[in-house]
Scaffold this motif. Structure first.
Motif, PDB file in Angstrom:
ATOM      1  N   PRO A   1      -6.731 -52.170   7.076  1.00 46.38           N
ATOM      2  CA  PRO A   1      -6.595 -50.797   7.607  1.00 46.38           C
ATOM      3  C   PRO A   1      -6.383 -49.752   6.525  1.00 46.38           C
ATOM      4  O   PRO A   1      -6.774 -48.596   6.685  1.00 46.38           O
ATOM      5  CB  PRO A   1      -5.376 -50.905   8.532  1.00 46.38           C
ATOM      6  N   GLY A   2      -5.782 -50.119   5.413  1.00 44.21           N
ATOM      7  CA  GLY A   2      -5.505 -49.136   4.374  1.00 44.21           C
ATOM      8  C   GLY A   2      -6.734 -48.617   3.653  1.00 44.21           C
ATOM      9  O   GLY A   2      -6.647 -47.604   2.952  1.00 44.21           O
ATOM     10  N   VAL A   3      -7.879 -49.297   3.786  1.00 45.55           N
ATOM     11  CA  VAL A   3      -9.083 -48.859   3.073  1.00 45.55           C
ATOM     12  C   VAL A   3     -10.179 -48.430   4.041  1.00 45.55           C
ATOM     13  O   VAL A   3     -11.347 -48.385   3.672  1.00 45.55           O
ATOM     14  CB  VAL A   3      -9.608 -49.994   2.155  1.00 45.55           C
ATOM     15  N   ARG A   4      -9.819 -48.091   5.256  1.00 42.38           N
ATOM     16  CA  ARG A   4     -10.795 -47.609   6.224  1.00 42.38           C
ATOM     17  C   ARG A   4     -10.936 -46.101   6.053  1.00 42.38           C
ATOM     18  O   ARG A   4     -10.339 -45.297   6.765  1.00 42.38           O
ATOM     19  CB  ARG A   4     -10.364 -47.973   7.642  1.00 42.38           C
ATOM     20  N   PHE A   5     -11.762 -45.706   5.079  1.00 39.66           N
ATOM     21  CA  PHE A   5     -11.881 -44.299   4.731  1.00 39.66           C
ATOM     22  C   PHE A   5     -12.581 -43.496   5.815  1.00 39.66           C
ATOM     23  O   PHE A   5     -12.388 -42.290   5.919  1.00 39.66           O
ATOM     24  CB  PHE A   5     -12.658 -44.142   3.418  1.00 39.66           C
ATOM     25  N   PHE A   6     -13.418 -44.130   6.607  1.00 31.19           N
ATOM     26  CA  PHE A   6     -14.277 -43.405   7.534  1.00 31.19           C
ATOM     27  C   PHE A   6     -13.869 -43.603   8.989  1.00 31.19           C
ATOM     28  O   PHE A   6     -14.649 -43.334   9.889  1.00 31.19           O
ATOM     29  CB  PHE A   6     -15.735 -43.848   7.349  1.00 31.19           C
ATOM     30  N   GLY A   7     -12.680 -44.100   9.245  1.00 32.87           N
ATOM     31  CA  GLY A   7     -12.227 -44.259  10.617  1.00 32.87           C
ATOM     32  C   GLY A   7     -12.349 -45.694  11.090  1.00 32.87           C
ATOM     33  O   GLY A   7     -12.806 -46.593  10.382  1.00 32.87           O
TER      34      GLY A   7
END
Length: 237
Positions: free
Chosen positions: A37-43
């Motif tokens: 979840p910490g690297v979900r830049f686009f949602g």
């Protein structure tokens, strides 16, 4: 150009880093469920799109690859125009090698690992042929110098063949005279015609080893055996 030199290490690190970053962006944008979840830049949900290449990130991958293709084509122009002081050819060639290798992951991410329709399939096939031929040529640059050094000790260009043939003929004539038995000076009787004697294969010298090949690329070899020793090796009647 060999790629095991220290000058290529920064390029290799750069290509690996960009490949890792592009893969992370690809997963975060199109497959967010596969990344933390910490690297979900686009949602949380991937955007709706018809093709992966049509997304903003896919267009970025395609545009960067297109720019690299244009740069790779400019290498030939740079070689033909040495007056241009835009870096030396060695740096251009290093960039050409590593940036074109970088297009492999970028093109795969741009296409979403799918061939698509007939047109895109044809383009991917042409791209694969070009890349494989380039990698094969790069491998030849590593292997051919060693093979030529081991198997071509006396390399001769085509224009020098007549000159080398004349030198070999002269060396063969000198070798023939060295193997002739001198006439008996104590007798005034004419010598009978010499009877041809069969030599063993191991005793017949190689003429090419007794010729001094006077070419810039040939390896000079001299006959160290004295003619008297050669005459002693002849069978006596």
């Amino acid at each position: 150009m060999r790629i095991d030199r220290a000058a290529h290490i920064p390029w290799m690190i750069f290509v690996l880093a960009v490949t890792a970053l592009a893969s992370l962006l690809f997963l975060a944008n199109l497959h967010p469920q596969r990344v933390p979840p910490g690297v979900r830049f686009f949602g949380e949900i991937p955007p709706a799109h018809a093709t992966i290449g049509g997304t903003p990130l896919g267009l970025v991958f395609g545009a960067v690859s297109l720019g690299i293709f244009v740069f790779a084509a400019l290498l030939g122009v740079r070689k033909k125009l040495p007056v241009l002081r835009i870096g030396n050819v060695q740096r251009w060639l290093r960039a050409h090698i590593w940036l074109t290798l970088l297009t492999v992951p970028l093109i795969l991410l741009h296409s979403g690992f799918h061939l698509g329709g007939p047109m895109t399939t044809l383009l991917m096939a042409l791209y694969a042929i070009v890349m494989l031929s380039g990698i094969y040529g790069l491998a030849l640059q590593h292997k051919m110098p060693t093979l030529m050094k081991e198997q071509l000790p006396a390399e001769i260009v085509y224009e020098q063949i007549p000159n080398i043939r004349a030198q070999l003929c002269a060396a063969a004539e000198r070798l023939r005279k060295a193997y002739q038995r001198p006439p008996d000076r104590t007798s005034r009787q004419p010598l009978p015609p010499a009877v041809p004697t069969a030599f063993a294969t191991t005793t017949v010298p190689d003429v090419s080893k007794h010729a001094v090949l006077k070419t810039p690329s040939a390896v000079e070899s001299q006959w160290v055996e004295q003619p008297s020793a050669a005459r002693r090796s002849l069978p006596r009647p």
